[in-house]
Design a protein around this motif. Sequence first.
Motif, PDB file in Angstrom:
ATOM      1  N   VAL A   2     -49.215  58.822 -11.660  1.00  0.00           N
ATOM      2  CA  VAL A   2     -50.430  58.409 -10.963  1.00  0.00           C
ATOM      3  C   VAL A   2     -50.045  57.385  -9.901  1.00  0.00           C
ATOM      4  N   LYS A   3     -50.843  57.349  -8.809  1.00  0.00           N
ATOM      5  CA  LYS A   3     -50.590  56.432  -7.694  1.00  0.00           C
ATOM      6  C   LYS A   3     -51.891  55.812  -7.234  1.00  0.00           C
ATOM      7  N   LYS A   4     -51.771  54.603  -6.690  1.00  0.00           N
ATOM      8  CA  LYS A   4     -52.918  53.937  -6.086  1.00  0.00           C
ATOM      9  C   LYS A   4     -52.398  53.020  -4.981  1.00  0.00           C
ATOM     10  N   THR A   6     -53.481  49.772  -2.631  1.00  0.00           N
ATOM     11  CA  THR A   6     -54.394  48.650  -2.436  1.00  0.00           C
ATOM     12  C   THR A   6     -53.708  47.657  -1.510  1.00  0.00           C
ATOM     13  N   TYR A  98     -54.438  49.914 -17.523  1.00  0.00           N
ATOM     14  CA  TYR A  98     -54.658  49.678 -16.099  1.00  0.00           C
ATOM     15  C   TYR A  98     -54.640  48.169 -15.905  1.00  0.00           C
ATOM     16  N   LYS A 115     -54.412  46.655  -7.296  1.00  0.00           N
ATOM     17  CA  LYS A 115     -54.822  47.379  -8.501  1.00  0.00           C
ATOM     18  C   LYS A 115     -53.695  48.274  -9.021  1.00  0.00           C
ATOM     19  N   PRO A 117     -53.110  51.555 -11.089  1.00  0.00           N
ATOM     20  CA  PRO A 117     -53.970  52.678 -11.466  1.00  0.00           C
ATOM     21  C   PRO A 117     -53.998  52.901 -12.973  1.00  0.00           C
ATOM     22  N   GLU A 118     -55.132  53.378 -13.449  1.00  0.00           N
ATOM     23  CA  GLU A 118     -55.247  53.721 -14.864  1.00  0.00           C
ATOM     24  C   GLU A 118     -54.312  54.879 -15.180  1.00  0.00           C
TER      25      GLU A 118
END
Length: 128
Positions: A2-4, A6, A98, A115, A117-118
Motif C-alpha cells: 500500500v502507498k500514500k 502526504t 496505520y 500519514k 497508510p492503513e
Amino acid sequence: MVKKVTEGITISVETFYQPDYSNPIGSEFMFAYRITIENNNTFPIKLLRRHWYIIDSNGAHREVEGEGVVGVQPLLAPGETYQYVSGSNLRTEIGKMYGTYQMENQLDKKLFEVKIPEFQMVVPFKLN
C-alpha cells in the motif's frame, strides 16, 4: 503493498507474517512490515516521531508513540528514500495498522504530519 502521499512524502508498506515467531495456539501472531519513505520535496526532511494505531480483529486497540523509527531519526535529502523493517504482534489472525510521522522541514524548521497508510496483517491460512 500500500502507498500514500502526504505533503510530498510517499510512504509504502509491505507486510510479512512471521510463523517462526508466532504461536497460534496461544493467540500470538507476529508480523513484520517494511516501510519505504520517499522525499519528493525540494527540501530536506527529518523524521522526528511516529504514532501508530494497531487494531486486532477482536476490536482491541493499541497506540504506540515515540521518537524516530527503529532507534533513528532519519534525514532525507530531496529525492532520497529511507527503508526500515519493524514488527508488531497481534492476538488475532487478522489486524491492521496505520498512523502518522512527524517530520521537520530542515530549511525552515517547520513541523508537518505525514500519514502512514492503513495496512492489513493477515495470517496466510486465513486467505484460503
